[in-house]
Design a protein around this motif. Structure first.
Motif, PDB file in Angstrom:
ATOM      1  N   THR A  14     -10.757   9.791  -4.233  1.00  0.00           N
ATOM      2  CA  THR A  14     -10.002  10.597  -5.187  1.00  0.00           C
ATOM      3  C   THR A  14      -9.937   9.892  -6.525  1.00  0.00           C
ATOM      4  OG1 THR A  14      -7.952   9.539  -4.482  1.00  0.00           O
ATOM      5  CG2 THR A  14      -8.518  11.603  -3.413  1.00  0.00           C
ATOM      6  N   PRO A  15      -9.741  10.685  -7.571  1.00  0.00           N
ATOM      7  CA  PRO A  15      -9.634  12.156  -7.558  1.00  0.00           C
ATOM      8  C   PRO A  15     -10.975  12.863  -7.723  1.00  0.00           C
ATOM      9  CG  PRO A  15      -9.098  11.336  -9.729  1.00  0.00           C
ATOM     10  CD  PRO A  15      -9.395  10.121  -8.884  1.00  0.00           C
ATOM     11  N   GLU A  18       0.731  21.230   1.377  1.00  0.00           N
ATOM     12  CA  GLU A  18       1.292  20.214   0.494  1.00  0.00           C
ATOM     13  C   GLU A  18       2.812  20.120   0.642  1.00  0.00           C
ATOM     14  OE1 GLU A  18       0.975  18.768  -4.176  1.00  0.00           O
ATOM     15  OE2 GLU A  18       0.361  20.806  -3.616  1.00  0.00           O
ATOM     16  N   ALA A  74      -8.199   7.325   0.200  1.00  0.00           N
ATOM     17  CA  ALA A  74      -7.513   8.371  -0.560  1.00  0.00           C
ATOM     18  C   ALA A  74      -6.046   8.364  -0.162  1.00  0.00           C
ATOM     19  CB  ALA A  74      -8.125   9.737  -0.273  1.00  0.00           C
ATOM     20  N   THR A  75      -5.196   8.841  -1.041  1.00  0.00           N
ATOM     21  CA  THR A  75      -3.790   8.994  -0.685  1.00  0.00           C
ATOM     22  C   THR A  75      -3.582  10.363  -0.049  1.00  0.00           C
ATOM     23  OG1 THR A  75      -3.113  10.019  -2.764  1.00  0.00           O
ATOM     24  CG2 THR A  75      -3.151   7.598  -2.697  1.00  0.00           C
ATOM     25  N   HIS A 118      -4.126   4.811  -4.527  1.00  0.00           N
ATOM     26  CA  HIS A 118      -5.553   5.128  -4.509  1.00  0.00           C
ATOM     27  C   HIS A 118      -6.405   4.151  -5.315  1.00  0.00           C
ATOM     28  CE1 HIS A 118      -6.097   6.750  -8.585  1.00  0.00           C
ATOM     29  NE2 HIS A 118      -4.915   7.320  -8.454  1.00  0.00           N
ATOM     30  N   THR A 166      -6.435   6.556   4.708  1.00  0.00           N
ATOM     31  CA  THR A 166      -5.352   6.942   3.813  1.00  0.00           C
ATOM     32  C   THR A 166      -4.593   5.686   3.372  1.00  0.00           C
ATOM     33  OG1 THR A 166      -3.838   7.343   5.669  1.00  0.00           O
ATOM     34  CG2 THR A 166      -5.111   9.206   4.841  1.00  0.00           C
ATOM     35  N   ASP A 216      -2.905  13.125  -2.562  1.00  0.00           N
ATOM     36  CA  ASP A 216      -4.118  13.632  -3.203  1.00  0.00           C
ATOM     37  C   ASP A 216      -4.894  14.552  -2.268  1.00  0.00           C
ATOM     38  OD1 ASP A 216      -3.915  12.563  -5.751  1.00  0.00           O
ATOM     39  OD2 ASP A 216      -4.800  10.662  -5.173  1.00  0.00           O
ATOM     40  N   LYS A 221      -2.989  17.874  -2.118  1.00  0.00           N
ATOM     41  CA  LYS A 221      -2.734  18.519  -3.403  1.00  0.00           C
ATOM     42  C   LYS A 221      -3.372  19.908  -3.481  1.00  0.00           C
ATOM     43  CE  LYS A 221      -3.559  17.855  -8.361  1.00  0.00           C
ATOM     44  NZ  LYS A 221      -4.221  16.985  -9.376  1.00  0.00           N
ATOM     45  N   ASP A 225     -11.779  16.389  -5.360  1.00  0.00           N
ATOM     46  CA  ASP A 225     -11.461  17.614  -6.089  1.00  0.00           C
ATOM     47  C   ASP A 225     -12.677  18.271  -6.734  1.00  0.00           C
ATOM     48  OD1 ASP A 225      -8.787  17.323  -5.463  1.00  0.00           O
ATOM     49  OD2 ASP A 225      -8.422  15.999  -7.172  1.00  0.00           O
ATOM     50  N   ASN A 279     -13.641   4.950  -3.643  1.00  0.00           N
ATOM     51  CA  ASN A 279     -12.455   5.766  -3.830  1.00  0.00           C
ATOM     52  C   ASN A 279     -12.847   7.240  -3.764  1.00  0.00           C
ATOM     53  OD1 ASN A 279     -10.070   6.944  -4.608  1.00  0.00           O
ATOM     54  ND2 ASN A 279      -9.843   5.797  -6.501  1.00  0.00           N
TER      55      ASN A 279
END
Length: 355
Positions: free
Chosen positions: A49-50, A148, A136-137, A108, A104, A140, A143, A54, A47
């Motif tokens: 994210t997150p 966005e 990931a979405t 998530h 994608t 996300d 973001k 980030d 995964n």
């Protein structure tokens, strides 16, 4: 004179010490990174994210300074042998560089990836240490970026008949913005190490009369040029024009840098156009232009030209949107089959009678 000799002796000694130290340190760190990759298959599917998306520091700690990114934004897809061929060729020639496919997904927390039922892809994952799959979405990914609101509220892209493709164009921008690295399309077969291109860090590619394309590009995280291209691409977005983003990229760089993208101009450009951005020509992945790529890949009269490209180019963009429906016998002498047998032998061995 004596002090001068002592000074130069010390300077040479220090220089050699630093060189040896840096060389061994680089090899040591590279070995550490590679040791992280030699893990079980499930741990190379993760995964994004997150946490990693980030936290650029955490991402860098895990994967290092250089990464090669692919994206898959369709909901249901089975990677075709030609797509897997691209992955085999790039991982083979760049064994110390992590190659990450970002898929994608709508949720998530999902670990059901859409293309893992591909036999050739499973084989490649099982036999390659530097290939990863992350999911990931899109919310996300977008973001806290300038895209966005555009991706989720702008009626132009929401109602576009090319929406999946155009969203993919913007997602590749966003991944480079957040993570940095080099993006490649699935329809680029690699002929050699991409180290010279990877080392440019910030680049776009112009080809023949098509201008700048977005099938391959590289940017450092939060690069100002990338921010400019994202901003212009959303502001001047053409929902009814399939290559909207490449066209806007071309026009933006034309006006800002006063560069002409007339036929053949890309091949005569200086690599260093600007201190912070390289524009490189068709000697990268375009031995044949878009208009002639069908003839060049499927006509045996062009086999010698393809073989010459093995030495002169880094790879070939096969333009799957135009050529993907054309099948070739795996043992034929057609240029595409010749290239595939040389640069993705594992994949073509599993492709059956046709590739």
């Amino acid at each position: 004179m004596r002090w001068i000799k002592i000074f130069y002796t010390v300077a040479v000694f220090v220089t050699l010490t630093i060189f040896i130290y840096n060389t061994h340190l680089t090899k040591y760190l590279r070995a550490i990174n590679q040791s992280k990759w030699k893990t079980s298959l499930p741990s190379r599917i993760f995964n994004l994210t997150p946490f990693l998306l980030d936290d650029p520091f955490a991402f860098k700690q895990m994967f290092g300074e250089q990464v090669i990114l692919y994206i898959e934004t369709t909901d249901s897809v089975n990677l075709k042998p030609r797509d897997v061929c691209s992955l085999e060729s790039v991982t083979t020639f760049n064994p110390t560089v992590p190659v990450i496919i970002v898929v994608t997904v709508t949720n998530h927390t999902s670990d059901q990836l859409p293309f893992y039922n591909s036999t050739s892809f499973q084989s490649l994952m099982n036999n390659t240490q530097n290939l990863f799959v992350a999911w990931a979405t899109i919310p996300d990914i977008a973001k806290d970026t300038i895209l966005e609101q555009f991706l989720f509220n702008d009626t132009r892209i929401l109602n576009s008949k090319y929406r999946p493709a155009h969203v993919g164009d913007f997602v590749r921008f966003l991944l480079l913005w957040k993570l940095g690295g080099v993006y490649l399309d699935f329809d680029i077969m690699i002929f050699k190490s991409l180290a010279p291109i990877l080392n440019l860090k910030n680049f776009v590619i112009a080809t023949f009369s098509n201008g700048v394309i977005n099938a391959a590009m590289g940017f450092e995280r939060h690069n100002p040029w990338l921010n400019l291209l994202m901003n212009r691409s959303q502001t001047n977005y053409y929902p009814t024009y399939y290559p909207s983003t490449p066209q806007i990229m071309t026009l933006t760089l034309h006006y800002i840098l006063n560069i002409s993208f007339n036929a053949g101009a890309a091949d005569h450009m200086k690599s260093q156009v600007n201190e912070s951005l390289h524009i490189i020509g068709s000697k990268t992945f375009f031995p044949f232009d878009y208009e002639n790529v069908v003839l060049a890949m499927f006509n045996t009269n062009f086999t010698k030209y393809m073989e010459k490209a093995f030495e002169t180019h880094y790879g070939i963009h096969t333009w799957n949107r135009r050529t993907g429906y054309i099948k070739v016998e795996v043992n034929s002498s057609k240029p595409l089959a010749v290239a595939a047998r040389k640069f993705c032998p594992r994949t073509i061995s599993l492709a059956g009678a046709f590739f």
